[in-house]
Scaffold this motif. Structure first.
Motif, PDB file in Angstrom:
ATOM      1  N   ASN A   1     -39.863 -29.767  65.223  1.00  0.00           N
ATOM      2  CA  ASN A   1     -39.871 -28.339  64.942  1.00  0.00           C
ATOM      3  C   ASN A   1     -39.453 -28.010  63.513  1.00  0.00           C
TER       4      ASN A   1
ATOM      5  N   GLY B   1     -42.999 -38.387  72.735  1.00  0.00           N
ATOM      6  CA  GLY B   1     -42.183 -37.849  73.811  1.00  0.00           C
ATOM      7  C   GLY B   1     -41.983 -38.843  74.942  1.00  0.00           C
TER       8      GLY B   1
ATOM      9  N   GLU C   1     -47.712 -39.912  74.192  1.00  0.00           N
ATOM     10  CA  GLU C   1     -47.617 -38.456  74.249  1.00  0.00           C
ATOM     11  C   GLU C   1     -46.934 -37.983  72.980  1.00  0.00           C
ATOM     12  N   LEU C   2     -47.718 -37.406  72.119  1.00  0.00           N
ATOM     13  CA  LEU C   2     -47.216 -37.037  70.798  1.00  0.00           C
ATOM     14  C   LEU C   2     -46.781 -35.582  70.782  1.00  0.00           C
ATOM     15  N   PHE C   3     -45.761 -35.300  70.020  1.00  0.00           N
ATOM     16  CA  PHE C   3     -45.496 -33.891  69.706  1.00  0.00           C
ATOM     17  C   PHE C   3     -44.896 -33.802  68.315  1.00  0.00           C
ATOM     18  N   GLU C   4     -45.081 -32.634  67.734  1.00  0.00           N
ATOM     19  CA  GLU C   4     -44.555 -32.424  66.386  1.00  0.00           C
ATOM     20  C   GLU C   4     -43.133 -31.909  66.490  1.00  0.00           C
TER      21      GLU C   4
ATOM     22  N   LEU D   1     -30.421 -40.629  69.456  1.00  0.00           N
ATOM     23  CA  LEU D   1     -31.321 -41.784  69.364  1.00  0.00           C
ATOM     24  C   LEU D   1     -30.870 -42.732  68.261  1.00  0.00           C
TER      25      LEU D   1
ATOM     26  N   GLU E   1     -47.590 -43.926  78.134  1.00  0.00           N
ATOM     27  CA  GLU E   1     -48.803 -43.287  77.651  1.00  0.00           C
ATOM     28  C   GLU E   1     -48.445 -42.480  76.436  1.00  0.00           C
TER      29      GLU E   1
ATOM     30  N   ILE F   1     -39.173 -41.336  74.177  1.00  0.00           N
ATOM     31  CA  ILE F   1     -37.824 -40.775  74.303  1.00  0.00           C
ATOM     32  C   ILE F   1     -37.373 -40.867  75.757  1.00  0.00           C
ATOM     33  N   ARG F   2     -38.292 -40.501  76.648  1.00  0.00           N
ATOM     34  CA  ARG F   2     -37.959 -40.500  78.077  1.00  0.00           C
ATOM     35  C   ARG F   2     -37.684 -41.927  78.569  1.00  0.00           C
TER      36      ARG F   2
ATOM     37  N   LEU G   1     -35.369 -39.066  65.314  1.00  0.00           N
ATOM     38  CA  LEU G   1     -35.458 -37.681  65.780  1.00  0.00           C
ATOM     39  C   LEU G   1     -34.095 -37.001  65.849  1.00  0.00           C
ATOM     40  N   ASP G   2     -33.129 -37.634  66.473  1.00  0.00           N
ATOM     41  CA  ASP G   2     -31.810 -36.989  66.531  1.00  0.00           C
ATOM     42  C   ASP G   2     -30.703 -38.044  66.538  1.00  0.00           C
TER      43      ASP G   2
END
Lengths: 469, 345
Positions: A65, A75, A60-63, A117, A58, A78-79, A113-114
């Motif tokens: 930092n 998100g 699930e977005l996040f910005e 990944l 599903e 990533i999981r 992202l990092d």
């Protein structure tokens, strides 16, 4: 010590509602191709194949930092990716399907992202499916279809059996106008060969940047130029006749609205501006050398030539092609090489010299921009100063990151023996040193795909990064 | 005057076994005589732990991967959950007692209340409470996002839920439920109550660690991580909050005025990403394991160097202390499970 495992390639599949993503996924999962492919689909149960390798996600977005509003990641992905990596019999491939209305940016950005990944996954390509039947309507009404095309490394132009050859040409040109670097593959029932969808290696920039550079160049008042070797005397320039208007294999049954598309196409082809110029020789080099003269000719007033009229030699002409099977006489006093530059690609109306084929031809990006999303390419051999380059890219991405969907490049950095390769999605990007230049010609090759891009601004920025001697 | 020699601690391997799976997590039985094992590819295994042996049985499976394990405090059953959405309850002999699906989504997290009377599960957006035998007690209203982490506070009255954008804390008072939200616009990956009840911490996917003062609600943010902060844990005495998002373990010192404005203690021994860590129950030892195949024993505050380091056969993916704080179970990517004993030399 642990051996760093090879990175798992990831394909992101986007496409507007009804473009055929699920058909393609079902095919990929049911075909015997010997690959282990994990599919992360945008909701449970859409894919109809029983497979232990299908996981629902599903959005699930996040910005992130870093204070940038465009740096949004997924998100949930990533999981799920973390959980997939707990399988020791690693997948050959991960395929992520996005929802029809989704902006592919956050999915692609997740892989930047990092370092963890980046070390585990390799974003292989963003594949965008386009419904040939409805693309023009959708792209005029909504932002998402053009954005999805802008992000693409590969466009699958699907349902090509539902439109005619003219419409396909027109749609391809429009796609090219938005994204000058994506490959375009025509399919009917999402029947693209799997090896052409997976392992595209889009981030092999040498390959990605090699295609259709015409669309990355400055914009010209013409879309096509051809060089011909012509005798003195009268030649016939003709458009496609009434009876061969439809592409072979086109079916009208059940598609009663087709004629509407034809009307639409007809209007835009009423008058076609062309420029005829003498050339020293009918070669690609001489055709390229005539571009400036062609731009000047297009700036001059055009001689209007009615349907079945006569074109009186070189110059700028507006020929009336509003009827199928229009033809024109061209009278030449001296034999030799001539260039013909056309406002639109001649395949649209089937314009051709009777009995003649161009000895050289070239496509150009036209001034007709239907979309505010476009691609801009910069090719320049001069070495770049690494500090100034970083300053420019930092500034560019801080100020324009939201508008720049994709950015890719191979760079000639001063003092570096190896090609510096970078690619990014919005503000997030990855850069690394790749193969040594060796004996190859050192060349900077950058492409920006985005909304409202300003070529002068990008070129000035590039100039600021050129190393001083 | 003779210098006083302090005791040197070390880990000594006592027993090992292998499961044909990626060891995603381990859970000790309260009595320390058994270990539940979660396989990343789906296996659920139970190992009987003796002084120098591990007797291992694969007892079941969660298709596509086991995601969570929890052993009932003071009890003899453990629960597992997986990508297939189901929760399994397993008896002391590894026999499946009950299996059910709380929602049509993967069940990401499980935890028992400290008294062992409630089992909490997170399946998709649905967080539910069950009796230890799997009877439904309560289902909270669907969350705004997938619940990925669960934890009870020490008294067992508050259940924290890690979500995208917030940590929701449900207060459970018999049949009354109230929710307080600690918001931050990123994916919250963990939920960690300090043992003294003063703080709630959460590791975030945006590379930050947050802790909230539970009486004032004040949110403090720690930055500077290399990536997602997936590992977070309080020391038993609530003095240190350990965290990791890369090769180092970062410890924030909550003694005195707290960690704000201070520099953290950094534990550097791993040459690749830390995959798991755990604080010793009732003590001040700390064990970390990494993708560099190493297990390191630390005593933060006493020495900045590891007291002992062991090299395993593959990436270390799970580290759990036995409830009595005397042994450590270590799981690996290639399926190895080793029980070490903490010894004083």
């Amino acid at each position: 010590m642990s051996v760093t495992p090879s990175r798992v390639p990831v394909t992101v599949l986007t496409g507007f509602l009804g473009s055929g993503k699920t058909t393609l996924l079902n095919r990929i999962l049911s075909e015997k191709h010997g690959k282990r492919i994990a599919v992360i689909e945008n909701e449970f149960g859409e894919v109809g194949v029983d497979s232990e390798l299908v996981i629902g996600a599903e959005e699930e977005l996040f910005e992130t930092n870093n204070g940038c509003i465009c740096c949004t990641v997924r998100g949930d992905l990533i999981r799920i990716l973390g959980q997939l990596m707990k399988r020791r019999d690693k997948f050959d491939y991960i395929l992520i399907e996005t929802t029809g209305m989704a902006d592919p940016g956050p999915v692609a950005q997740t892989f930047f992202l990092d370092d963890d990944l980046k070390n585990q996954f390799q974003l292989d390509a963003i594949v965008t499916m386009v419904d040939a039947k409805h693309f023009e309507q959708h792209v005029d009404e909504l932002n998402e279809p053009a954005e999805q095309v802008a992000f693409a490394d590969l466009v699958l132009l699907n349902k090509t059996d539902l439109v005619d050859a003219d419409a396909l040409e027109r749609i391809e040109r429009r796609i090219r106008g938005i994204n000058g670097t994506a490959k375009i593959l025509r399919t009917k029932n999402a029947d693209a060969p799997i090896e052409k969808v997976l392992n595209v290696g889009a981030f092999d920039l040498q390959r990605a940047l090699a295609v259709d550079e015409a669309f990355l160049e400055p914009e010209y008042p013409f879309e096509w130029g051809g060089a011909y070797q012509l005798d003195a005397g009268t030649h016939r320039l003709k458009t496609r006749g009434e009876h061969d208007h439809h592409a072979p294999g086109h079916h009208d049954e059940g598609h009663g609205h087709e004629h509407h598309d034809h009307d639409h196409a007809g209007h835009s082809h009423e008058d076609l501006a062309i420029a005829i110029l003498p050339l020293p020789a009918a070669t690609p080099a001489e055709l390229g050398g005539a571009i400036e003269a062609a731009v000047r000719a297009f700036a001059e007033p055009a001689t209007v030539v009615p349907c079945h009229g006569t074109i009186d030699g070189p110059g700028h002409h507006a020929i009336d092609i509003s009827h199928d099977g229009a033809d024109f006489e061209l009278t030449l006093k001296t034999p030799g090489a001539y260039a013909v530059f056309c406002e639109h690609h001649p395949s649209g109306c089937g314009l051709h010299f009777e009995g003649q084929k161009p000895a050289a031809e070239r496509k150009f990006a036209s001034h007709h921009h239907e979309d505010d999303i476009s691609s801009i390419g910069i090719r320049d051999p001069r070495p770049l100063d690494p500090t100034k380059l970083n300053q420019w890219l930092d500034y560019l991405l801080k100020t324009r990151g939201q508008d720049i969907f994709r950015m890719k490049g191979v760079l000639n950095v001063k003092g570096e023996e190896r090609r510096q390769v970078f690619h990014g999605v919005h503000m997030m990007f990855d850069a690394q040193a790749e193969r040594p230049w060796g004996g190859a010609t050192r060349m900077n090759n950058l492409v920006f795909i985005g909304r409202g891009l300003d070529r002068a601004e990008l070129e000035a920025g590039f100039e600021s990064a050129v190393a001083r001697q | 005057m003779a210098a006083r020699q302090s005791l040197a601690f070390a880990l000594e391997p006592r027993a090992s076994a292998t499961v044909d799976d990626f060891i995603a997590d381990l859970a000790w039985a309260p009595a320390g005589d058994a270990l539940a094992i979660a396989g990343g590819e789906g296996k659920v295994a139970l190992a009987k732990v003796a002084a120098d042996s591990l007797t291992l049985d694969v007892v079941g499976e969660h298709l596509l991967g086991t995601l969570a394990l929890a052993w009932q405090p003071r009890g003899k059953t453990f629960a597992s959950s997986g990508q297939d959405g189901s929760i399994g309850l397993w008896g002391p002999d590894g026999k499946l007692v009950r299996r059910w699906k709380p929602a049509p989504a993967a069940t990401q997290a499980l935890t028992f209340s400290p008294d062992g009377e409630l089992l909490a599960s997170a399946a998709g957006k649905i967080v539910s409470l069950w009796t230890p035998s799997g009877e439904p007690v309560h289902a909270f209203a669907p969350a705004a996002a997938t619940a990925v982490g669960l934890a009870f506070d020490k008294p067992g009255t508050d259940l924290g839920v890690a979500l995208n954008g917030e940590v929701a804390v449900h207060r459970i008072q018999k049949t009354r439920y109230e929710t307080r939200r600690y918001k931050w616009p990123a994916a919250c990956l963990t939920v960690n109550f300090s043992g003294n009840g003063r703080f709630l911490a959460s590791g975030m996917a945006d590379g930050t660690l947050h802790f909230w003062n539970r009486s004032t609600g004040k949110d403090s943010q720690m930055r500077g991580y290399d990536g997602r902060v997936e590992l977070v844990g309080w020391s038993d005495n609530s003095k240190y909050l350990a965290s990791s998002a890369g090769n180092d373990v970062v410890l924030w010192d909550f003694s005195g005025k707290g960690p704000e404005g201070t520099k953290p203690v950094v534990l550097s021994a791993h040459t690749e990403r830390v995959g798991a860590f755990a604080w010793q129950p009732g003590g001040d030892h700390f064990v970390s394991g990494g993708r560099d195949w190493r297990v390191a024993l630390w005593r933060p505050g006493k020495t900045p160097r590891p007291l002992d380091v062991h090299l395993q056969d593959s990436d270390v993916t799970a580290v759990r202390w036995s409830p009595d704080g005397k042994r450590v179970a270590v799981g690996e990517r290639k399926g190895g499970v080793t029980v070490f004993e903490l010894v004083a030399r």
